[in-house]
Every structure is written in C-alpha cells, then in structure tokens.
Design an enzyme around this catalytic site. Structure first.
Site, mmCIF file in Angstrom:
data_model
loop_
_atom_site.group_PDB
_atom_site.id
_atom_site.type_symbol
_atom_site.label_atom_id
_atom_site.label_comp_id
_atom_site.label_asym_id
_atom_site.label_seq_id
_atom_site.Cartn_x
_atom_site.Cartn_y
_atom_site.Cartn_z
ATOM 1 C CG ASN A 116 23.200 38.284 -17.586
ATOM 2 O OD1 ASN A 116 23.165 37.520 -18.425
ATOM 3 N ND2 ASN A 116 24.260 39.181 -18.638
ATOM 4 C CG PHE A 120 21.332 32.085 -24.341
ATOM 5 C CD1 PHE A 120 22.007 33.860 -24.348
ATOM 6 C CD2 PHE A 120 21.750 31.727 -25.418
ATOM 7 C CE1 PHE A 120 23.003 34.080 -24.792
ATOM 8 C CE2 PHE A 120 22.919 31.733 -26.012
ATOM 9 C CZ PHE A 120 23.209 33.185 -25.656
ATOM 10 C CB SER A 181 26.168 34.744 -24.042
ATOM 11 O OG SER A 181 25.999 34.685 -22.176
ATOM 12 C CG ASN A 183 25.794 33.959 -18.465
ATOM 13 O OD1 ASN A 183 26.346 33.841 -17.237
ATOM 14 N ND2 ASN A 183 25.455 35.704 -18.948
ATOM 15 C CB THR A 184 25.197 29.288 -23.310
ATOM 16 O OG1 THR A 184 24.163 29.583 -23.607
ATOM 17 C CG2 THR A 184 25.252 28.313 -24.171
ATOM 18 C CE LYS A 219 26.084 41.961 -28.490
ATOM 19 N NZ LYS A 219 25.061 42.547 -27.590
ATOM 20 C CG ASN A 248 27.715 39.550 -25.017
ATOM 21 O OD1 ASN A 248 26.689 39.811 -24.133
ATOM 22 N ND2 ASN A 248 26.974 38.351 -25.999
#
Length: 356
Positions: A116, A120, A181, A183-184, A219, A248
C-alpha cells in the site's frame, strides 16, 4: 468458502474498491444494533483464559486489528463483534487529507502480501474524535494511531501530533505515535532519537493531562537497523512510554516479485517482524508492553509472538486473506491450545522463549 470467493470473485476487482465495499458492509452492521450484538455473542472472545491486561487496559483476547483497515473509526463496533480483542483505527492526522494518487493498494495473493501507498488518507482528527465519542454498542478496546499531516513541515511535527492527541486521547483507550509509515515523505526520519524525543514528549504531555490518562505507544519500522531499534527502546523506557508496536510495513521487496512503491505487509514480513520483537524483548524485558505486528497469519504465529515476548498481537493482511471469521477462529484455536497445555491463562506464555 471465503478463500474460493476471494480468489474467484474479490481478487478480480480493484483492491481499494473492495476495501471500501467491506467498510460499507461493516458500517451497515454497526448501524444495526441487533445484528452487531448477535455477532458479538457468537464471535467475540469470551474465554476468561484469553484475557490480557496491558498498560492498565483490559483486553478480552490478545489478537487485535492493526491500524490501516478502519482509518476513520467508522466501524469499530462491527470489527469488535467479529472477534478482535482490540481495534486500532487510523492512521489519523490532525488535518484531513486525500492521501496519494490511485492506484495505491495492491494484492499479492501468491505471497499472501499487500503493498500500500495510501499516504494517510483520512478525514482528520476532529471527524474521528466525533465518531469515537459515540457509543460503541459492544465492548471493544479501541486504539488510535496518529501520524503527521503531510503538508506540515518537520519542524512543526511535534505540534501537529499534539493537536491530534488533544482531540483523540480522551475517547481512545490508547494512542499510537506512528513515525514508521513509508508513504509520507520524511516521516521515517522522525524515528531518529533526536527527532523522536520532542515529538513523544509533546504527545505524552497531552495524554497524561487528560481527565483519564491515555497510554501512549510508538510504532516502529522493520527497516530500522538493530542499533536504531535499541535506541528507540531505550528512549521509550526513558520517557515512560507504555509500549512499542513492532512492526509497520517494510520497503524491502525480499521474497516478492512486485516492485510497486509503498509499504509491504503480510507473510514476507514475518521473519523480520519476529527478529525485531526478539531484539526489543532482549533490550527491555518486561518493563514495557510489546505489541507484535507483521506477517501474522495463523494461531501458530500468535502463539510464537507471545512466547517471544509480545503481550498483544496485531494483524491486517492475515484478516484480508483469512476473511471475516478469521479473528474469531484464531481466538477459538488459542483457547483450545491454552487448555491443551494445561494453562489457566494465556499470559503464562508471554516471554517464555525469550532470553533471560
């Protein structure tokens, strides 16, 4: 039956579209109190031997749903009724944001994995807070995973996380600071101790000052070096955090053929997630709660994580591939295993195989 439906029907459609459909069905279940209560009676863990207490919160079973599935806290009651011992919503950011361009969610059925790069996408902390303040309908522990708003510069990250905490700490059973994450842009840089410290301090001050103190966890990513894992563990102890969630998604593509950008979850993450858990347990012992996530597919995985030192275990991809009855089935299997081993509580196995 679910596996047949998944491979022959669901897998033929866009992954995010199917995710939205699943949420719509769960929202419907949440809106029907009679159905929700009936599911809870039939599927939720009720065995006293599965009860776990962590950071002052009582969980009916050790297996929970990891963040990422219910980003906006839309269907926590229905998810609890399906048999999860806790539901972690989010990731929620202080401001609403659309996330990354589509397509951004990809199934890898052969590898039992998902990639993915959602970014967010969520309606913001105020919207999630309003939903969480409504009655849940059935008993369910709800954690809230908070992340940095994409447009907020790194220098203002602590204030951004604190803003989310002010809105979400009161209705949450626990808070998770997500700095892991992929993805940021720049988010994982915040895992460096010198950047992580002020951020955690800011969130903890908010959570500690609430009318009812809210536990705070952090996390971390599986891609941290061993030295960085140790450094985060030491910082968590120093600041008096309530727990660490490991791990994660990963940016590694070892064991998969896809090169889609984003975070990889599922079976390929299993070994590294377990390695990080064991390293954390060796570093902190039982002084802090460890929550294991990543590559959890069956009862053996849950059992192994608890033996290695996890008090709680989370899954996401295992639920996607296992179907709606999966969490209930795992908890029933855990009940049978506890009795087969002659134990009075599953907590007796926590850390049993960890180095002393």
């Amino acid at each position: 039956m679910y596996r047949f439906v998944f491979t022959q029907v669901l897998a033929r459609f866009d992954a995010e579209a199917m995710h939205r459909l699943a949420l719509a069905v769960l929202r419907l279940v949440s809106a029907l109190p009679g159905v929700r209560r009936a599911l809870y009676r039939a599927l939720a863990p009720h065995d006293p031997a599965l009860r776990v207490t962590a950071f002052g919160v009582h969980f009916p079973g050790p297996l929970g749903l990891a963040a990422g599935f219910d980003k906006d806290a839309e269907c926590v009651g229905a998810l609890g009724a399906l048999g999860f011992g806790h539901v972690e919503v989010g990731t929620v950011t202080a401001l609403a944001q659309p996330g990354n361009p589509r397509p951004r969610l990809f199934r890898l059925p052969r590898e039992r994995a998902i990639i993915n790069r959602m970014g967010f996408n969520n309606a913001g902390a105020q919207a999630a807070g309003r939903r969480l303040r409504k009655p849940r309908g059935v008993p369910v522990v709800v954690g809230v995973n908070i992340g940095k708003t994409k447009v907020v510069p790194e220098a203002e990250a602590a204030a951004d996380y604190a803003a989310s905490a002010k809105e979400l700490a009161p209705p949450a059973d626990y808070l998770v600071v997500n700095v892991s994450s992929p993805n940021t842009p720049g988010l994982r840089d915040l895992q460096a101790v010198e950047k992580l410290r002020p951020l955690l301090v800011a969130v903890k001050e908010v959570a500690d000052s609430a009318t009812r103190r809210t536990p705070v966890l952090v996390k971390i990513a599986p891609d941290l070096s061993d030295a960085d894992v140790d450094a985060v563990a030491d910082l968590a102890l120093e600041l008096g955090l309530d727990g660490i969630i490991a791990t994660n998604t990963t940016v590694s593509r070892e064991g998969v053929r896809s090169r889609e950008a984003g975070g990889l979850s599922g079976r390929p993450l299993r070994e590294r997630s377990l390695q990080v858990l064991r390293r954390l347990r060796a570093r902190v012992g039982d002084r802090i709660t460890l929550v294991s996530a990543g590559g959890v597919e069956d009862v053996d995985d849950v059992w192994e994580r608890m033996l290695a030192g996890a008090t709680l275990v989370q899954a996401y991809t295992g639920f996607v591939y296992g179907g709606p009855l999966w969490p209930s089935r795992i908890h029933r299997q855990l009940s049978r295993r506890v009795r087969r081993h002659g134990l009075s509580s599953i907590t007796e196995i926590i850390g049993r195989t960890a180095p002393r």
